[in-house]
Design a protein around this motif. Structure first.
Motif, PDB file in Angstrom:
ATOM      1  N   GLU A  87     -19.172  -0.339   2.995  1.00  0.00           N
ATOM      2  CA  GLU A  87     -20.077   0.694   3.509  1.00  0.00           C
ATOM      3  C   GLU A  87     -19.386   1.565   4.549  1.00  0.00           C
ATOM      4  O   GLU A  87     -19.519   2.785   4.532  1.00  0.00           O
ATOM      5  CB  GLU A  87     -21.317   0.054   4.139  1.00  0.00           C
ATOM      6  N   ALA A  88     -18.682   0.933   5.460  1.00  0.00           N
ATOM      7  CA  ALA A  88     -18.047   1.667   6.558  1.00  0.00           C
ATOM      8  C   ALA A  88     -16.979   2.635   6.057  1.00  0.00           C
ATOM      9  O   ALA A  88     -16.809   3.724   6.610  1.00  0.00           O
ATOM     10  CB  ALA A  88     -17.441   0.694   7.560  1.00  0.00           C
ATOM     11  N   PHE A  89     -16.264   2.242   5.022  1.00  0.00           N
ATOM     12  CA  PHE A  89     -15.159   3.060   4.518  1.00  0.00           C
ATOM     13  C   PHE A  89     -15.398   3.512   3.075  1.00  0.00           C
ATOM     14  O   PHE A  89     -14.478   3.548   2.264  1.00  0.00           O
ATOM     15  CB  PHE A  89     -13.845   2.289   4.636  1.00  0.00           C
ATOM     16  N   LEU A 115       0.826  -1.205   0.000  1.00  0.00           N
ATOM     17  CA  LEU A 115       0.000   0.000   0.000  1.00  0.00           C
ATOM     18  C   LEU A 115       0.864   1.260   0.000  1.00  0.00           C
ATOM     19  O   LEU A 115       0.562   2.241  -0.681  1.00  0.00           O
ATOM     20  CB  LEU A 115      -0.935  -0.013   1.214  1.00  0.00           C
ATOM     21  N   PHE A 116       1.976   1.213   0.700  1.00  0.00           N
ATOM     22  CA  PHE A 116       2.903   2.348   0.756  1.00  0.00           C
ATOM     23  C   PHE A 116       3.502   2.627  -0.628  1.00  0.00           C
ATOM     24  O   PHE A 116       3.620   3.780  -1.047  1.00  0.00           O
ATOM     25  CB  PHE A 116       4.006   2.062   1.775  1.00  0.00           C
ATOM     26  N   GLN A 117       3.867   1.571  -1.331  1.00  0.00           N
ATOM     27  CA  GLN A 117       4.416   1.739  -2.680  1.00  0.00           C
ATOM     28  C   GLN A 117       3.380   2.350  -3.621  1.00  0.00           C
ATOM     29  O   GLN A 117       3.705   3.219  -4.429  1.00  0.00           O
ATOM     30  CB  GLN A 117       4.926   0.402  -3.215  1.00  0.00           C
ATOM     31  N   LEU A 118       2.127   1.921  -3.496  1.00  0.00           N
ATOM     32  CA  LEU A 118       1.056   2.521  -4.307  1.00  0.00           C
ATOM     33  C   LEU A 118       0.877   3.999  -3.958  1.00  0.00           C
ATOM     34  O   LEU A 118       0.700   4.832  -4.841  1.00  0.00           O
ATOM     35  CB  LEU A 118      -0.266   1.785  -4.070  1.00  0.00           C
ATOM     36  N   VAL A 162      -6.897   1.897  -0.573  1.00  0.00           N
ATOM     37  CA  VAL A 162      -7.097   1.545   0.838  1.00  0.00           C
ATOM     38  C   VAL A 162      -8.239   0.546   0.961  1.00  0.00           C
ATOM     39  O   VAL A 162      -8.100  -0.487   1.627  1.00  0.00           O
ATOM     40  CB  VAL A 162      -7.366   2.805   1.697  1.00  0.00           C
ATOM     41  N   ILE A 163      -9.365   0.851   0.336  1.00  0.00           N
ATOM     42  CA  ILE A 163     -10.526  -0.044   0.439  1.00  0.00           C
ATOM     43  C   ILE A 163     -10.213  -1.405  -0.160  1.00  0.00           C
ATOM     44  O   ILE A 163     -10.575  -2.444   0.410  1.00  0.00           O
ATOM     45  CB  ILE A 163     -11.807   0.574  -0.168  1.00  0.00           C
ATOM     46  N   THR A 170      -7.297  -2.876  -0.339  1.00  0.00           N
ATOM     47  CA  THR A 170      -6.408  -3.575   0.597  1.00  0.00           C
ATOM     48  C   THR A 170      -7.215  -4.176   1.735  1.00  0.00           C
ATOM     49  O   THR A 170      -7.010  -5.335   2.117  1.00  0.00           O
ATOM     50  CB  THR A 170      -5.337  -2.610   1.144  1.00  0.00           C
ATOM     51  N   LEU A 171      -8.139  -3.393   2.280  1.00  0.00           N
ATOM     52  CA  LEU A 171      -8.982  -3.892   3.371  1.00  0.00           C
ATOM     53  C   LEU A 171      -9.829  -5.083   2.907  1.00  0.00           C
ATOM     54  O   LEU A 171      -9.974  -6.073   3.639  1.00  0.00           O
ATOM     55  CB  LEU A 171      -9.880  -2.775   3.900  1.00  0.00           C
ATOM     56  N   LEU A 172     -10.364  -4.998   1.704  1.00  0.00           N
ATOM     57  CA  LEU A 172     -11.187  -6.093   1.180  1.00  0.00           C
ATOM     58  C   LEU A 172     -10.376  -7.369   0.976  1.00  0.00           C
ATOM     59  O   LEU A 172     -10.848  -8.476   1.271  1.00  0.00           O
ATOM     60  CB  LEU A 172     -11.868  -5.669  -0.124  1.00  0.00           C
ATOM     61  N   ILE A 173      -9.161  -7.208   0.492  1.00  0.00           N
ATOM     62  CA  ILE A 173      -8.284  -8.376   0.324  1.00  0.00           C
ATOM     63  C   ILE A 173      -7.970  -8.993   1.684  1.00  0.00           C
ATOM     64  O   ILE A 173      -7.984 -10.216   1.841  1.00  0.00           O
ATOM     65  CB  ILE A 173      -6.987  -7.998  -0.419  1.00  0.00           C
ATOM     66  N   MET A 174      -7.725  -8.146   2.661  1.00  0.00           N
ATOM     67  CA  MET A 174      -7.420  -8.659   4.000  1.00  0.00           C
ATOM     68  C   MET A 174      -8.617  -9.408   4.588  1.00  0.00           C
ATOM     69  O   MET A 174      -8.450 -10.463   5.208  1.00  0.00           O
ATOM     70  CB  MET A 174      -6.979  -7.513   4.918  1.00  0.00           C
ATOM     71  N   VAL A 175      -9.816  -8.895   4.374  1.00  0.00           N
ATOM     72  CA  VAL A 175     -11.021  -9.579   4.853  1.00  0.00           C
ATOM     73  C   VAL A 175     -11.192 -10.909   4.115  1.00  0.00           C
ATOM     74  O   VAL A 175     -11.472 -11.939   4.733  1.00  0.00           O
ATOM     75  CB  VAL A 175     -12.271  -8.683   4.676  1.00  0.00           C
ATOM     76  N   GLU A 176     -10.990 -10.893   2.812  1.00  0.00           N
ATOM     77  CA  GLU A 176     -11.138 -12.094   2.002  1.00  0.00           C
ATOM     78  C   GLU A 176     -10.178 -13.201   2.440  1.00  0.00           C
ATOM     79  O   GLU A 176     -10.513 -14.378   2.409  1.00  0.00           O
ATOM     80  CB  GLU A 176     -10.883 -11.731   0.538  1.00  0.00           C
ATOM     81  N   ARG A 177      -9.000 -12.803   2.865  1.00  0.00           N
ATOM     82  CA  ARG A 177      -7.977 -13.781   3.267  1.00  0.00           C
ATOM     83  C   ARG A 177      -7.943 -14.012   4.780  1.00  0.00           C
ATOM     84  O   ARG A 177      -6.947 -14.512   5.311  1.00  0.00           O
ATOM     85  CB  ARG A 177      -6.612 -13.311   2.763  1.00  0.00           C
TER      86      ARG A 177
END
Length: 178
Positions: A64-66, A14-17, A73-74, A76-83
């Motif tokens: 919805e929350a974000f 995410l930092f590189q992006l 950012v969203i 990244t969060l979705l990938i983290m939830v998926e995994r």
């Protein structure tokens, strides 16, 4: 993999992006908000941890929350939830903020004082002590501690600069007894 390694990998990507698209400051602010929600909203935290909800439903709730945050950012969060890495979100944000601070030459500092410091005093401390630790500036968290009796005590990383009256008295006592 340990949790810190996982969080670091997501943060680094995410930092590189953020750097590639000149979105570092914006993403930093958004990730601070994400961290606050994840850490302080007990209902949201419970929703992320519950095994009763499907991954798809959790992803919808996160969207919805974000809804107002950056696409990167969203995603990244979705990938983290998926995994099933929901527990790593806070660690990922902290690692991202560390990378950002490192690039900007900012260090986190805890300043203990007898009374709350003014902005001028914080700026003076930042200017004086940032150079001593090889940084351009300090992000100061002021902690009021009446046990110091007077003066200030700084903690920057693993370095402590003790200019408090309590510290001076303790050093004098050790000299007299030793």
């Amino acid at each position: 993999m340990t949790s810190s390694i996982v969080a670091k990998r997501y943060a680094l990507a995410l930092f590189q992006l953020a750097n590639e698209h000149q979105l570092l400051d914006q993403m930093e602010d958004e990730l601070r908000a994400v961290k606050d929600v994840v850490n302080h909203d007990s209902e949201f935290k419970a929703v992320l941890k519950t095994p009763k909800l499907s991954i798809q439903k959790k992803k919808e709730i996160v969207k919805e929350a974000f809804a107002s945050v950056n696409t990167y950012v969203i995603n990244t969060l979705l990938i983290m939830v998926e995994r099933h890495r929901e527990d790593e979100i806070t660690g990922m944000v902290e690692h991202f903020l560390d990378l950002s601070d490192e690039q900007k030459g900012i260090a986190e500092a805890k300043v203990y004082s007898v009374r709350p410091l003014t902005d001028e005093e914080k700026n003076a401390l930042s200017a004086t002590f940032a150079a001593k630790v090889g940084k351009q500036s300090l992000r100061i968290e002021n902690i009021v501690d009446s046990n110091l009796l007077g003066g200030v005590k700084l903690r920057i990383g693993n370095k402590i600069f003790d200019g408090s009256l309590r510290g001076k008295l303790d050093r004098l006592e050790r000299q007299l007894l030793g």
